[in-house]
Design an enzyme around this catalytic site. Structure first.
Site, PDB file in Angstrom:
ATOM      1  N   MET A   1      24.470   8.881   1.534  1.00 24.87           N
ATOM      2  CA  MET A   1      24.343  10.128   2.271  1.00 24.87           C
ATOM      3  C   MET A   1      24.673   9.914   3.752  1.00 24.87           C
ATOM      4  O   MET A   1      25.292  10.755   4.396  1.00 24.87           O
ATOM      5  CB  MET A   1      22.933  10.707   2.099  1.00 24.87           C
TER       6      MET A   1
ATOM      7  N   GLU B   1       0.808  -1.224   0.000  1.00 20.69           N
ATOM      8  CA  GLU B   1       0.000   0.000   0.000  1.00 20.69           C
ATOM      9  C   GLU B   1       0.840   1.273   0.000  1.00 20.69           C
ATOM     10  O   GLU B   1       0.410   2.302  -0.499  1.00 20.69           O
ATOM     11  CB  GLU B   1      -0.959   0.008   1.188  1.00 20.69           C
TER      12      GLU B   1
ATOM     13  N   GLN C   1      -8.307  -6.532  12.094  1.00 22.16           N
ATOM     14  CA  GLN C   1      -7.864  -5.496  11.151  1.00 22.16           C
ATOM     15  C   GLN C   1      -8.509  -4.134  11.439  1.00 22.16           C
ATOM     16  O   GLN C   1      -8.826  -3.373  10.538  1.00 22.16           O
ATOM     17  CB  GLN C   1      -8.104  -5.920   9.693  1.00 22.16           C
TER      18      GLN C   1
END
Lengths: 165, 575
Positions: B483, B53, B116
């Site tokens: 980085m 998602e 859920q």
């Protein structure tokens, strides 16, 4: 410095959590917060007492205003305004002396004894924060405070100015 | 006449149709199965099935950044919805309009710790512009329509709409009405700048000796680059862009002095530090721009134009604040400048440009490439610019490669540079590129990424296969978290704590396993040839794994706690 903000907002589920969340998310201070629906049931009126310098206050006002549910926010601190808070305090009233003193102090501050137990008095007082503090100090000098509850302040500008749609 | 009745799930789809949505990015699950069933039975809206998602949110986000249309995400309750959180935060930080439809357990179960169940409205509260909790059928079209309106107006941002299962099921039907002409009494974003402030700004600009225009993502979001270019050409002043604002003016425009901020050009940061007037347009004085705010441009009068009042005087005090849509305000400014017969003082201007050209001559955006050395990452970006003739959509992940892309790929147009600027979300690049490719299948869409970032959403190679999204992935592979490593080199005594990727996969094989083409580039002399080859494969996704010099640092770089123009130009060389 202490500021009082009056907020008019949609009376929707979750509106309060957005305000409270905003204050904690951005590390703004809340000294007290009161909220209830207004005469128009679709609106909630909130009063927040907070602390911060001008820069912080500017951000608080802008950030609160940015919330979709908020209709208006004003800082009433610098205007002529009325500020009221409700105090309920339960004090020990075991001796004649303490009962007399509590009654006397309550009269002086124009409070009311609204409930009694076998050994306690419950007193109600309204006023601004300073008056309530002074009352509590006065009681503490004479007897033991068993429980106290304060509503947090509600405020409103004086005169013709009004916070409405 | 009987009114036709619809289920809540049908209302969701009908609402999206009414709002002219073309794509939904999502992933099915228990609480939203009715919506998926309704999607299945229509063909106006296409659903794109991602593999996670988070990728759905980034894909919608990339689609939106490239097209300007609101992206729509659909996720189930609980983990489906919480997986969207990073993508919502990413969109929020960069002011990207997005509508996230999140399933929820039935209203009777809310608060019961049901299977859920997650309070997604609560989870996302600090990272959304607004949210709606639907509780009845009639709430659905109303909430979706308002969500689109709120997401796309004012300062844009993500809006979450929570949809409990029991108002979606077939047993529950009602009439469908949608109002698309939305008015919300508590929400009225300011459009026009205050005329007194515009006059003040124009006057200040007229009196300026060393004016700098500093523009940000607001220009891109409001499609105002033509107007910006016109304004800048009228002012004849230098212009710098934020990371989010790149492409707001052409990167090759002669008045463009590069990106500013932490890894901005010396000339941009020097110009800011020495300016007497700064005209900030749709930018928010982010800490990656200002460096130490105490030392930020002490002699400048700051005119700050922004749609969001909270952005003004938040970090840097604005002397002339103007709240309004940046394109509207720029037009007002142009009109006012014309009314007062504005013409810049040529002598002052020429002196200012002479000074700027001295800073430009330092060539702070440069690197050394020896033919016998490993490939420098900057060289890869330059090669990409050459091969795509500067006309690609460049999506990036987060890290050194992101800065190299921003520095070495001058964007000619807005909406071509797509990156997670505010949130700095690794894993953004690939799904964002997929969203762009979906919108522009005939354009070059590149995902410039690193060996760290690409692995944060690499599962989406599968989605690319399913929907035939042939983006070109270019990994600047330095076998480390570049980085992080750079900071460890500069600030932490070279102690490379957890910045290695010691078990990197063979990316060529990974690409092939997902049904794509993989190309590895190891030597400088094959760089352009192999990259060209990758771009010539139009119908398949190509994963180009470029082995670059792991020791390369991003320069220039602002010195921590310093002023905006205090920079490291190279290792040990200060500005």
């Amino acid at each position: 410095m202490r500021r009082i903000l009056a907020i008019l907002m949609e009376n929707e589920p979750g509106s309060l959590s957005r305000i409270v969340g905003l204050f904690s998310q951005r590390a703004f201070n809340i000294e007290s917060l009161t909220v209830a629906p207004t005469d128009d049931n679709s609106l909630s009126r909130m009063t927040i007492a907070t602390k911060g310098d001008d820069k912080v206050l500017e951000q608080i006002v802008k950030q609160v205003n940015k919330l979709i549910d908020v209709i208006k926010i004003t800082d009433i601190t610098d205007r002529k305004h009325i500020e009221r808070e409700l105090l309920l305090v339960k004090v020990a009233a075991m001796s004649d002396k303490s009962r007399t003193e509590v009654t006397r102090i309550t009269d002086i501050f124009r409070g009311n004894i609204i409930d009694i137990g076998k050994q306690v008095y419950t007193v109600q007082l309204t006023g601004d924060a300073e008056k309530l503090n002074a009352f509590i100090n006065a009681l503490q000098n004479e007897t033991e405070i068993i429980e106290s509850a304060r509503s947090g302040c509600v405020g409103m500008a004086r005169g013709d100015q009004a916070l409405r749609i | 006449m009987t009114t036709e009745l619809f289920t809540g799930a049908e209302m969701v789809v009908k609402s999206l149709s009414a709002l002219k949505v073309k794509y939904i990015f999502g992933y099915p699950g228990g609480s939203v199965l009715d919506i998926y069933d309704a999607i299945f039975q229509q063909d106006e809206i296409e659903h794109i099935l991602v593999r996670h998602e988070q990728a759905a949110t980034h894909m919608a986000d990339g689609y939106t950044r490239a097209t300007g249309e609101v992206g729509v995400v659909l996720a189930t309750s609980g983990p489906g919805a919480t997986n969207c959180v990073t993508g919502i935060a990413t969109a929020y930080m960069d002011s990207i309009p997005m509508v996230v439809l999140a399933g929820q357990v039935a209203t009777s179960l809310i608060g019961n710790d049901a299977f859920q169940e997650t309070d997604i409205v609560g989870c996302t509260r600090p990272i959304i512009k607004h949210s709606f909790s639907c509780r009845t059928l009639a709430d659905i079209p109303d909430a979706i329509s308002k969500a689109f309106y709120i997401a796309s107006t004012g300062r844009p941002g993500p809006v979450v709409v929570e949809l409990p299962k029991d108002i979606l099921i077939p047993q529950n039907k009602g009439p469908f009405n949608i109002e698309t002409d939305i008015k919300i009494r508590s929400y009225n974003p300011n459009i026009k700048g205050h005329s007194k402030q515009i006059k003040k700004a124009a006057q200040t600009i007229s009196n300026a000796k060393r004016l700098v225009v500093y523009s940000g993502g607001g220009i891109v979001l409001s499609d105002a680059s033509e107007l910006l270019t016109k304004l800048v050409e009228t002012l004849k002043a230098p212009i710098t862009n934020t990371l989010m604002g790149l492409g707001g003016i052409s990167g090759t425009h002669k008045q463009f002095i590069g990106m500013l901020g932490m890894h901005g050009s010396l000339e941009a940061n020097k110009s800011m530090a020495n300016a007497d007037v700064i005209l900030a347009l749709g930018a928010r004085f982010d800490d990656r721009v200002t460096n130490n705010v105490e030392k930020f441009c002490p002699n400048a009068t700051i005119i700050h134009v922004d749609i969001d009042p909270t952005s003004i005087s938040k970090t840097i005090n604005a002397h002339i604040p103007i709240v309004g849509l940046v394109d509207v305000v720029m037009q007002q400014l142009l009109d006012e400048l014309s009314d007062i017969n504005f013409s810049p003082d040529e002598a002052e201007l020429s002196q200012w440009w002479q000074q700027i050209n001295l800073w430009r001559n330092v060539k702070s955006i440069s690197y050394d490439q020896d033919v016998n050395e490993k490939i420098k990452p900057q060289r890869v970006v330059e090669a990409l610019y050459k091969i795509t003739q500067g006309d690609a959509y460049v999506c990036s992940d987060v890290g050194q490669h992101q800065m190299f892309a921003a520095q070495y790929y001058p964007f000619a147009k807005p909406r071509r540079w797509i990156n997670s600027g505010g949130a700095g979300t690794m894993g953004f690049g690939l799904p964002a590129a997929m969203g762009v490719k979906l919108a522009f299948p005939d354009k070059h869409v590149i995902c410039i990424t690193g060996d760290g970032s690409i692995q944060m959403n690499i599962q989406e190679l599968s989605t690319c296969k399913q929907y035939n999204l042939p983006v070109v992935i270019v990994t600047l592979n330095n076998r480390s978290l570049g980085m992080v490593r750079q900071w460890q080199d500069m600030v932490y005594g070279g102690r490379h704590s957890s910045s290695y990727m010691e078990s990197l996969p063979d990316f060529v094989k990974v690409a092939e396993a997902y049904g794509h083409v993989g190309i590895q580039i190891d030597n400088l002399d094959e760089l352009e040839e192999k990259l060209t080859q990758a771009f010539n494969i139009k119908d398949r996704l190509v994963f180009v794994d470029v082995m670059v010099d792991e020791k390369e640092h991003v320069y220039p770089m602002q010195i921590r706690t310093g002023a905006v123009d205090e920079m490291w130009l190279k290792k040990g060389v200060k500005s």
